[in-house]
Design a protein around this motif. Structure first.
Motif, short mmCIF file in Angstrom:
data_model
loop_
_atom_site.label_atom_id
_atom_site.label_comp_id
_atom_site.label_asym_id
_atom_site.label_seq_id
_atom_site.Cartn_x
_atom_site.Cartn_y
_atom_site.Cartn_z
N ILE A 143 32.94 57.47 44.60
CA ILE A 143 34.35 57.17 44.90
C ILE A 143 34.85 58.24 45.85
O ILE A 143 35.47 59.22 45.45
CB ILE A 143 35.20 57.13 43.61
CG1 ILE A 143 34.64 56.13 42.59
CG2 ILE A 143 36.64 56.77 43.96
CD1 ILE A 143 34.81 54.68 42.97
N HIS A 144 34.54 58.09 47.13
CA HIS A 144 35.03 59.02 48.14
C HIS A 144 36.38 58.57 48.69
O HIS A 144 37.13 59.39 49.22
CB HIS A 144 34.03 59.14 49.29
CG HIS A 144 32.76 59.83 48.91
ND1 HIS A 144 32.58 61.18 49.03
CD2 HIS A 144 31.60 59.34 48.38
CE1 HIS A 144 31.36 61.52 48.61
NE2 HIS A 144 30.75 60.41 48.22
N SER A 145 36.68 57.29 48.59
CA SER A 145 37.91 56.75 49.15
C SER A 145 39.13 57.20 48.35
O SER A 145 39.06 57.37 47.12
CB SER A 145 37.85 55.21 49.16
OG SER A 145 36.80 54.75 49.97
N GLY A 146 40.24 57.34 49.06
CA GLY A 146 41.48 57.74 48.42
C GLY A 146 42.34 56.58 47.97
O GLY A 146 43.54 56.75 47.77
N VAL A 147 41.74 55.40 47.80
CA VAL A 147 42.51 54.20 47.46
C VAL A 147 42.43 53.86 45.98
O VAL A 147 42.92 52.81 45.56
CB VAL A 147 42.03 53.00 48.30
CG1 VAL A 147 42.19 53.29 49.79
CG2 VAL A 147 40.57 52.66 47.99
N VAL A 175 39.84 54.87 53.51
CA VAL A 175 38.67 54.15 52.98
C VAL A 175 37.44 54.86 53.51
O VAL A 175 37.20 54.91 54.72
CB VAL A 175 38.67 52.68 53.42
CG1 VAL A 175 37.38 51.99 53.01
CG2 VAL A 175 39.88 51.95 52.86
N MET A 176 36.66 55.44 52.61
CA MET A 176 35.48 56.21 52.97
C MET A 176 34.24 55.59 52.32
O MET A 176 34.32 54.92 51.31
CB MET A 176 35.62 57.66 52.49
CG MET A 176 36.86 58.38 52.97
SD MET A 176 36.78 58.85 54.71
CE MET A 176 35.48 60.09 54.68
N ASP A 177 33.09 55.85 52.90
CA ASP A 177 31.83 55.46 52.28
C ASP A 177 30.72 56.33 52.85
O ASP A 177 30.87 56.92 53.93
CB ASP A 177 31.53 53.98 52.53
CG ASP A 177 30.57 53.39 51.50
OD1 ASP A 177 30.12 54.16 50.61
OD2 ASP A 177 30.27 52.20 51.57
#
Length: 374
Positions: A143-147, A175-177
């Motif tokens: 869970i790298h995303s800040g959402v 949104v990161m991945d």
């Protein structure tokens, strides 16, 4: 009586499968993970989030996809829902997540609550417009995303707050991945894909902490800058009455009718202090949108001091083309009372009810309920 809060639900049943069996993710390895004995975690995590929301279930209109995409879980929780998507395949895919997200947005979801990981967040970003609010329930391996909420129950608490009709901020979150193939080889290679609008706990203190009239002027300038930056070319903008909307005209360098309605297109003033019939005539010349604010203390958006904005005009514009501008100070002063519309057309007032996105600063928004005097 105001319209119910509309909540869309998405469960990615494949999210998080690879974690317990040391596959460091689920992208492309779901079948392998299941073969190794992995159990789907997303339904359980979404259930934990929704348990925080269940006390307010009657305040909500629910929608989801059939089966594992959300229908099974809502049925288990005895929640009545509208099914807006069906997959004819036995196993779900990223395409199903994206298709369901689009269907929920078209259904009119005030918020889409989704359970998954960074891959799911990417699917949401690819499927949704920047205007659609969404929030993630963490259920993935990474869970790298800040959402996402910091936990399933934290995400549920934010949704419960919205279901109670309380004001909630909107913020842009990354949104990161990561590259899972590289990650399985010991290399962390993260990438930013874009942003989603997500609700967050409201900060009632303005961004500019100086006090007095000077603060109001700076905040209004921030609101105006965001509004002007959002303006589309070849579109007529009706600028409603009030000091907040007047700041937009100041930002554009145009003369303003403080207690009237002006019209602007491509940065040029094309009409001042217009009547209801003049405004309606302009809608025949191309796309039109409206900037409007509220009356401090009362909370009225329509029907008080801006009767030029007739029911016929509002119907012609459509709810999605009406943008409310307000400071958080004004909204906070309402003490959780909803904004009000009293257009003179009760049916229209009911149609306008529900959550709306309000510009409260530069890159700063809140979600706030809009109701009618009934």
């Amino acid at each position: 009586m105001s319209a119910k809060f509309r909540l869309g639900i998405i469960v990615n049943p494949l999210a998080g499968l690879g974690g317990s069996v040391a596959l460091k993710g689920s992208d492309g390895v779901a079948e392998q993970a299941l073969a190794l004995g992995a159990k789907p975690m997303a339904p359980t995590r979404m259930k934990a989030a929704l348990e925080k929301v269940l006390p307010y279930a009657k305040n909500i209109e629910w929608a989801t996809g059939e089966g594992a995409l959300g229908g099974e879980l809502l049925s288990e929780l005895a929640i009545d829902f509208e099914s807006v998507y069906y997959s004819d395949t036995q196993s779900t895919s990223a395409q199903d997540t994206q298709a369901l997200a689009k269907a929920l947005s078209q259904w009119g979801a005030d918020l889409i609550l989704f359970a998954g990981g960074d891959g799911t967040a990417r699917d949401m970003y690819q499927a949704l417009s920047e205007k659609q609010a969404a929030l993630g329930v963490p259920a993935g391996v990474k869970i790298h995303s800040g959402v996402y909420g910091v936990s399933p129950t934290a995400a549920g608490a934010v949704v419960a707050k919205m279901a109670r009709g309380e004001m909630v901020s909107l913020m842009e979150a990354d949104v990161m991945d990561i590259d899972e193939v590289a990650f399985r080889q010991g290399t962390v290679r993260a990438r930013r894909y874009g942003e989603l609008h997500v609700p967050a706990e409201l900060k009632y203190v303005q961004a500019v902490k100086m006090g007095g009239v000077e603060v109001d002027e700076l905040v209004l300038a921030d609101i105006a800058a965001e509004a002007v930056e959002s303006m589309d070319p070849d579109t007529t903008y009706f600028i409603g009455s009030g000091s907040t909307t007047a700041a937009v005209m100041d930002e554009l360098g145009l003369e303003n009718t403080l207690l009237g309605v002006d019209a602007v297109r491509d940065g040029q003033l094309i009409g001042s202090d217009l009547t209801a019939s003049q405004l309606l005539a302009l809608t025949e010349q191309g796309p039109c949108k409206l900037f409007v604010t509220l009356i401090g203390g009362q909370g009225h958006v329509l029907g008080r001091g801006n009767q030029q904005l007739s029911p016929q005009l509002i119907r012609t514009l459509g709810r999605n083309n009406i943008q409310i501008l307000a400071t958080k100070t004004k909204l906070n002063a309402l003490a959780d009372r909803p904004l009000l519309v009293d257009s003179g057309d009760p049916q229209l007032d009911r149609e306008l009810s529900g959550y709306c996105k309000i510009i409260t600063g530069y890159r700063d928004y809140v979600m706030y309920p809009l109701a009618n005097p009934e």
